[in-house]
Design a protein around this motif. Structure first.
Motif, PDB file in Angstrom:
ATOM      1  N   UNK A 187      -3.944  10.002 -12.917  1.00  0.00           N
ATOM      2  CA  UNK A 187      -2.794  10.738 -12.401  1.00  0.00           C
ATOM      3  C   UNK A 187      -1.613   9.788 -12.192  1.00  0.00           C
ATOM      4  N   UNK A 188      -0.537  10.329 -11.647  1.00  0.00           N
ATOM      5  CA  UNK A 188       0.700   9.577 -11.476  1.00  0.00           C
ATOM      6  C   UNK A 188       0.556   8.466 -10.434  1.00  0.00           C
ATOM      7  N   UNK A 189      -0.142   8.792  -9.330  1.00  0.00           N
ATOM      8  CA  UNK A 189      -0.084   7.914  -8.160  1.00  0.00           C
ATOM      9  C   UNK A 189      -1.393   7.202  -7.839  1.00  0.00           C
ATOM     10  N   UNK A 190      -2.445   7.405  -8.647  1.00  0.00           N
ATOM     11  CA  UNK A 190      -3.748   6.937  -8.176  1.00  0.00           C
ATOM     12  C   UNK A 190      -4.357   5.791  -8.983  1.00  0.00           C
ATOM     13  N   UNK A 214      -6.204   3.279  -6.918  1.00  0.00           N
ATOM     14  CA  UNK A 214      -7.472   3.761  -6.352  1.00  0.00           C
ATOM     15  C   UNK A 214      -8.536   3.905  -7.440  1.00  0.00           C
ATOM     16  N   UNK A 215      -8.150   4.401  -8.610  1.00  0.00           N
ATOM     17  CA  UNK A 215      -9.111   4.487  -9.719  1.00  0.00           C
ATOM     18  C   UNK A 215      -9.581   3.080 -10.084  1.00  0.00           C
ATOM     19  N   UNK A 227      -1.663   4.187  -2.399  1.00  0.00           N
ATOM     20  CA  UNK A 227      -2.920   3.772  -3.044  1.00  0.00           C
ATOM     21  C   UNK A 227      -2.894   2.276  -3.343  1.00  0.00           C
TER      22      UNK A 227
END
Lengths: 383, 296
Positions: free
Chosen positions: B62-65, B68-69, B104
């Motif tokens: 996604x755009x913002x993660x 975190x990924x 994130x």
């Protein structure tokens, strides 16, 4: 081994037996006991796993997405606002065909802020491409965890699974639960070894941009795969029974429907209360029964049509509402019976925000079912 | 092994500074790298299904993660004992780094994951049509901060994402530029040799969004550094440890003038704004000690 434990501990111990390599979660009531339990197991060395404490549920879901893409079994859990904050990632996980297993400890949605139980949180994500199981009791919540991993990681599926259990009623309620021996879990659940993963020896790209030439087919594939889980789940529950010796999970459960003139359709822990009330009413000579939905997505339409084929009056009890329309299960049931005349199907909404659903509430629904057909009748509203 | 780990044939614009920098970064990092990418131009032009330009494992969610990924990727590698041999890069544009992805990213830095995060900063949301971001410089005209009768463009200064990274106490933070390829690759190699979170902030011109000719990318990137508007600096364990020294800073007009996004600054009414930008460059030079003197 049988223990008198709360649903959160039952779920945590079941997850521990499945040995996820990466766990990530963010605190939210009433889900916290599950991941606190898992954190302690990791701290004590009973579970060899990476426990990643993140800064939001959005990141918790993203961490498990990344980890499962490398080929590790993963777990996360959330509730209510946390699940809704995750929702962007929830849809993405399904679209990317990542076999994540999570527990949703069901809680009402804000506003007003309310920490008590209903099913509005997970029901809002029913269109996400996740399989959704709804547990009736703590034993089933634990058993559905094993079945969730088995289904999610099946090479024919590779879809995420959400095990839903009612906040407080199950998560904090104590019941006797049989936690299985490790060897039985090993026998039931093969190691997770996906054919497609992030691997420098065999580089592949995940999460590509698909334009109008491809998107429709990719979404159709996912839709079909989620529907195909309807044929995998009965085999999984049969195998579960063979190894663990008990019926648990599945698509739907029929309770005293044989000659029923009235039936309630519902999901989750409220079905325990409905069963007790059905027994009482049956003892009074009333022909009533219950159809419990265990697997809500994929929607087991055929089984529901069969189970209710001879029941003329059906009440759907939703602990959620699609505001401005009706309860979600009611809408699905009406669609399933579309074009099949001779049925009265009424929709009732109760128990939002933790309002108790008692045997009297259930009796009231059966009473109202005899009256006019309704679609979104709230039960128990105060003046 | 292919010549480059980000293959040619992708759909980036001619003169794209980001595609150039991303190729340099990955070639320096090497084939045992997993790339985690936020949504943005880089992901879109390199992975249009069923094609991919990536010769290493690549994942976009996604755009913002991405941070975190990437944390999950790193945790999984740690769990399987592969972290010694496989490295993780989490990359994003300026919006994905300093705006929507900052939470994130901050979490990833704070948790101490062994990941290099790279920001390809082209100073606006180019993928969606040149909207202003938190890293858009003062007085830039973008599609959501346009210059006009009563506006001189973006009214706010560029967020100091580098010092935000340093404040996390991570072992290595550096800035680099598409105009200094060898320096960029040296910093990537240095970062990859350090365990723990690393942050590399790379200035990448965007001919489409900055409105300059495609062949000017390299020169404009250099001018940003040579005026002092984009300081090239390194921080190790919280202390400044490296800087690109400027003998005689060029006037900011040299950098601003070839770019359409600053055209409105060259009208008489905008004289004060131009002066303010020069002061920003001066302050950078003073703050980070960028001037080459007889002793340095």
């Amino acid at each position: 081994m049988k223990d008198f434990i709360e649903g959160s501990e039952a779920v945590a111990r079941a997850v521990c037996l499945c040995k996820p390599g990466v766990i990530s979660a963010y605190p939210i009531t009433p889900q916290t006991h599950i991941v606190e339990g898992l954190a302690q197991m990791v701290a004590d060395g009973r579970l060899k796993s990476q426990f990643v404490n993140v800064e939001s549920e959005h990141s918790a879901a993203s961490v498990v997405l990344g980890a499962v893409a490398v080929g590790q079994r993963v777990f996360t859990a959330s509730s209510s606002q946390g699940l809704i904050l995750m929702s962007e990632v929830i849809f993405n996980i399904a679209g990317m065909r990542m076999p994540v297993v999570m527990a949703c400890v069901n809680r009402a949605l804000s506003a007003p802020i309310n920490i008590w139980n209903d099913l509005q949180d997970s029901m809002a994500l029913r269109d996400s491409g996740w399989v959704q199981f709804y547990a009736e009791n703590n034993q089933e919540a634990a058993d559905l965890i094993f079945q969730a991993y088995r289904l999610a990681e099946d090479p024919r599926a590779l879809i995420p699974v959400m095990v839903c259990l009612d906040g407080y009623i199950l998560s904090h309620g104590l019941e006797v639960v049989d936690i299985p021996e490790e060897d039985k879990v090993t026998q039931f659940l093969p190691p997770f070894n996906p054919s497609e993963k992030l691997d420098t020896a065999n580089p592949k790209s995940f999460g590509l941009l698909a334009g109008p030439d491809y998107y429709l087919e990719i979404r159709h594939d996912l839709h079909q795969t989620v529907k195909d889980a309807l044929t995998l789940i009965p085999d999984i529950t049969a195998d579960f029974k063979r190894i663990f010796g008990r019926n648990s999970g599945g698509l739907v459960e029929s309770y005293r429907l044989e000659d029923a003139e009235m039936a309630i359709v519902s999901a989750g822990s409220v079905c325990g209360t409905i069963k007790d009330t059905v027994d009482v009413l049956r003892a009074e000579g009333k022909k009533v029964g219950l159809l419990r939905i265990i697997t809500y997505r994929p929607f087991p339409e055929e089984l529901i049509l069969q189970a209710l084929a001879k029941v003329p009056m059906i009440a759907v009890l939703d602990k959620a509402v699609s505001l401005g329309a009706s309860g979600p299960i009611y809408a699905d049931l009406k669609a399933a019976f579309q074009g099949k005349p001779g049925k009265k199907i009424s929709g009732y909404i109760a128990g939002l925000g933790g309002r108790d659903i008692t045997p009297d509430t259930i009796k009231e629904i059966f009473k109202q079912l005899a009256g006019p057909e309704v679609s979104d009748q709230f039960i128990g509203l105060k003046n | 092994m292919p010549e480059h780990l980000l293959s040619p044939g992708h759909t980036a614009c001619a003169g794209c500074g980001q595609s150039l920098a991303a190729r340099l970064v990955l070639d320096a990092a090497g084939p045992n790298t997993i790339i985690v990418n936020n949504t943005g131009c880089l992901e879109v032009f390199s992975t249009t299904y069923p094609d991919t330009a990536w010769e290493v494992p690549f994942i976009h969610s996604l755009f913002e993660n991405a941070a975190a990924v990437a944390s999950g990727v790193e945790a999984a590698l740690r769990q399987s004992g592969k972290l010694a041999e496989v490295r993780v890069i989490s990359q994003a544009g300026d919006g994905g780094t300093a705006d929507i992805g900052l939470q994130a990213l901050s979490g990833m830095w704070e948790r101490g994951h062994d990941i290099l995060s790279v920001c390809y900063d082209n100073e606006a949301y180019m993928n969606t049509g040149i909207q202003r971001s938190g890293l858009t410089p003062t007085y830039t005209s973008t599609s959501t901060s346009p210059a006009g009768q009563s506006s001189t463009g973006n009214p706010r200064p560029k967020k100091n994402i580098v010092e935000i990274a340093v404040a996390h106490g991570i072992p290595y933070v550096a800035t680099a530029s598409a105009g200094f390829p060898l320096d960029l690759q040296k910093k990537v190699k240095k970062a990859m040799a350090i365990r723990g979170p690393k942050f590399l902030h790379v200035h990448v011109p965007c001919p489409l969004g900055w409105r300059h000719e495609p062949e000017q990318t390299y020169q404009i990137a250099r001018l940003a550094v040579e005026t002092g508007l984009f300081p090239m600096i390194e921080f190790e364990n919280g202390k400044i440890s490296g800087r690109y020294l400027i003998v005689k800073p060029k006037p900011v007009e040299d950098y601003l003038k070839p770019q359409g996004r600053f055209r409105h600054l060259f009208k008489p009414a905008a004289e004060a704004a131009l002066k303010e930008i020069q002061e920003l460059a001066n302050r950078n030079i003073e703050r980070y000690g960028l001037l080459k003197t007889a002793g340095s």
